[in-house]
Each structure stands twice: as C-alpha cells, then as structure tokens.
Write a protein that holds these residues in place. Sequence first.
Motif, short mmCIF file in Angstrom:
data_model
loop_
_atom_site.label_atom_id
_atom_site.label_comp_id
_atom_site.label_asym_id
_atom_site.label_seq_id
_atom_site.Cartn_x
_atom_site.Cartn_y
_atom_site.Cartn_z
N PHE A 173 0.85 -1.19 0.00
CA PHE A 173 0.00 0.00 0.00
C PHE A 173 0.89 1.24 0.00
O PHE A 173 1.37 1.67 1.05
N PRO A 174 1.13 1.84 -1.18
CA PRO A 174 1.97 3.05 -1.24
C PRO A 174 1.44 4.16 -0.35
O PRO A 174 2.23 4.98 0.14
N ASP A 175 0.14 4.21 -0.13
CA ASP A 175 -0.45 5.21 0.76
C ASP A 175 -0.78 4.53 2.10
O ASP A 175 -1.93 4.60 2.58
N VAL A 232 -2.68 0.01 -4.89
CA VAL A 232 -2.09 -1.26 -4.47
C VAL A 232 -0.91 -1.56 -5.38
O VAL A 232 -1.03 -1.48 -6.62
N ALA A 233 0.23 -1.86 -4.79
CA ALA A 233 1.43 -2.18 -5.56
C ALA A 233 1.52 -3.70 -5.70
O ALA A 233 1.95 -4.40 -4.77
N HIS A 234 1.13 -4.19 -6.86
CA HIS A 234 1.12 -5.64 -7.10
C HIS A 234 2.47 -6.05 -7.71
O HIS A 234 2.97 -5.38 -8.61
N VAL A 239 1.63 -0.78 -9.87
CA VAL A 239 0.75 -0.01 -9.00
C VAL A 239 -0.62 0.13 -9.67
O VAL A 239 -0.72 0.63 -10.80
N LEU A 240 -1.65 -0.31 -8.97
CA LEU A 240 -3.01 -0.30 -9.50
C LEU A 240 -3.87 0.67 -8.69
O LEU A 240 -3.82 0.68 -7.46
N ARG A 241 -4.66 1.45 -9.38
CA ARG A 241 -5.61 2.34 -8.71
C ARG A 241 -6.96 1.64 -8.70
O ARG A 241 -7.54 1.37 -9.74
N LEU A 242 -7.45 1.36 -7.49
CA LEU A 242 -8.67 0.57 -7.33
C LEU A 242 -9.72 1.37 -6.57
O LEU A 242 -9.42 2.06 -5.59
N ALA A 243 -10.95 1.26 -7.02
CA ALA A 243 -12.10 1.74 -6.27
C ALA A 243 -12.76 0.53 -5.61
O ALA A 243 -12.46 -0.62 -5.96
N TYR A 244 -13.63 0.77 -4.64
CA TYR A 244 -14.32 -0.38 -4.05
C TYR A 244 -15.72 0.00 -3.61
O TYR A 244 -16.02 1.14 -3.29
N GLU A 245 -16.57 -1.02 -3.65
CA GLU A 245 -17.96 -0.89 -3.23
C GLU A 245 -18.23 -1.93 -2.15
O GLU A 245 -17.71 -3.05 -2.20
N PRO A 262 -11.56 -1.59 -10.96
CA PRO A 262 -10.45 -0.82 -11.51
C PRO A 262 -10.78 0.66 -11.56
O PRO A 262 -11.87 1.06 -11.97
N GLY A 263 -9.83 1.49 -11.14
CA GLY A 263 -10.04 2.92 -11.15
C GLY A 263 -9.61 3.60 -12.43
O GLY A 263 -9.90 4.79 -12.63
N ASP A 264 -8.91 2.89 -13.30
CA ASP A 264 -8.52 3.45 -14.59
C ASP A 264 -8.28 2.30 -15.56
O ASP A 264 -8.39 1.12 -15.20
N GLU A 265 -7.95 2.63 -16.79
CA GLU A 265 -7.78 1.60 -17.83
C GLU A 265 -6.60 0.70 -17.54
O GLU A 265 -6.63 -0.50 -17.82
N HIS A 266 -5.53 1.27 -16.98
CA HIS A 266 -4.37 0.43 -16.64
C HIS A 266 -4.77 -0.65 -15.65
O HIS A 266 -4.43 -1.83 -15.81
N ALA A 267 -5.51 -0.27 -14.61
CA ALA A 267 -5.95 -1.26 -13.62
C ALA A 267 -6.91 -2.26 -14.24
O ALA A 267 -6.88 -3.46 -13.91
#
Length: 287
Positions: A173-175, A232-234, A239-245, A262-267
């Motif tokens: 977790f970079p943050d 999340v740094a996989h 590094v993936l930007r993820l949203a969650y519900e 996924p929070g963006d196309e890369h994720a």
Amino acid sequence: MSDNELGDFLRARREAVRPADVGLPEGSRRRTPGLRRAELATVAGISVEYLTRLEQGRDRNPSAQVMAALADALRMTPDQRVQFRYVAKASAGGFGMLCPNAGSPPGRTVRAGVRAVLDRLEPAPAVVLNALDDVLAWTDGFAALAGPLGVLDGDEPNLHRYLFTDPRARTAFPDWDEAADTAVAHLRMVAVHGDPHVDRFLDDLTVLAGAPFTARMAALPGPPRPAAERRVAHPEAGVLRLAYETLDVPAGDTQRIVLYLPGDEHAARALDRLAGRRPGVLRAVGD
C-alpha cells in the motif's frame, strides 16, 4: 519449564538489547549485558518498580498498552511480539477466557447464498469480511490480486492484522498511512459497542503492531474520510488504482462483501490479465 516465563522472556530480551540500540550511551562498569532495568523503564515510560514486579513474576497480567510500550522499547521483531503476547496470555492463566455471557465472537460462517453471490462476481476481486475484517471467503480474482501481497497467508487472514503487522503491507500500500487511518476509524466504530471479543482483538493489535497502531488509537478522532480509491502495488501488475464498493449482507449478519473495481484503464487491463480473462471484461469506474 519455568514458572515465570513472562519474566524470563522480558529479562532475556532486555539483556539482548544494547543501550546504543535505543539511543542511550554505553557507559562503563556495566555488570549486566544489555539494558539495565532503569534504562528499559525510562524508554518504555513505566516505573522501575513495575518492571521489577513483571520480571520477578509478582505481576503476571500487564495491560496491552504496557506490553506495547515494552515491545517498542525492546525493538521486538514481529515474531518476538507474537511470542511476547503468547507468553503473557499463558502467564495470566489462559487464552481467551471470557465471561460466559460475553456474547458470540464475530461470525466466520458464510451462508450458501452469500457464497453464490460471490461466485457470480467472478472474475472481479471480491471478498467477504466480518466486523473485524477477518477474511472469510473470496473470489479467484481477489486471490490473484491479494494473494501475492501476502494478505491471504495464514489460517485465519485478517486485513487489519496484515496491514499493521506484516512488513509487506508497507510496500503493498503506497499510501499506507492513509490506509492505516481508515482502518483505525473502522475499528473505533466497531469498538463502541463494548464487545469483549473486539476488545481482545484490539489488545492483540496493540501488542503486535505497537506505536503505528497505538498512536492512531490514542489520537483524537477526526471526521470520517472514507477512501473512494486505494493504490495497491502488485508484484506482477505494478501499481493499481482501485475503487471499491461495499455490499452489506442482510438478515442481521455482521458480514459484508467488498468488491474491488479498476479505477482506470491500466488497472482494468491488469485485473483482466491477473484473472486470465480477455481484455475489457472489467471496465474501469466511470466508463
């Protein structure tokens, strides 16, 4: 076997730590290896008299806060903190001896209907959690995302225990500070009901995690700031930007399903690859 395992453990750890390790001068005429009692008591913020009672076995039930202070002062490793907690519980006369009317611990059984919902959520990363964030069931997509981070290691994985006690979490977790603040805010909400099982879990984290956890619990709570996203740094996908519900389980259960998106196309592309699905199956949030 000694009848004073807690005292023996503390004394052995004290003698294994040099004054320089805790920022104290070595001095001269030291008749004992490692730290003197007075030095350890000063660093830990407790009285010499109380430390003496603990080492001599005249007090066998230190609070979680005192244990955390001693573990921090003695620079205990994660494994040593686990051993410290184990020895202290044994010295106090048992493990988890709660009042018969204390209520039931957070449920760990996942209903068949909830498992069916989880199955339908494949290949998205989704997990079933209880009130303490014990990881109870998960999709293959979640295993592909969280497994390489170490989240699912052990017989009874727990998100908070992983976050605060597993060294890999700082990289995953970079943050990390933001994630830790959010975790403590959740635990504060769970703890308001005075459940002894929650209190015991918090005591365990106090000892096992030390200052990174205890300082947050002791600080004045600010306004809740639920994180809409998490990085999340996989190790394989970067590094993936993820949203969650969050989907609450009805009928009075204390469980919930957390679905990571996924929070963006890369994720989105990375999660597709991890799940072994064709590109574009998991759409980024906002598409």
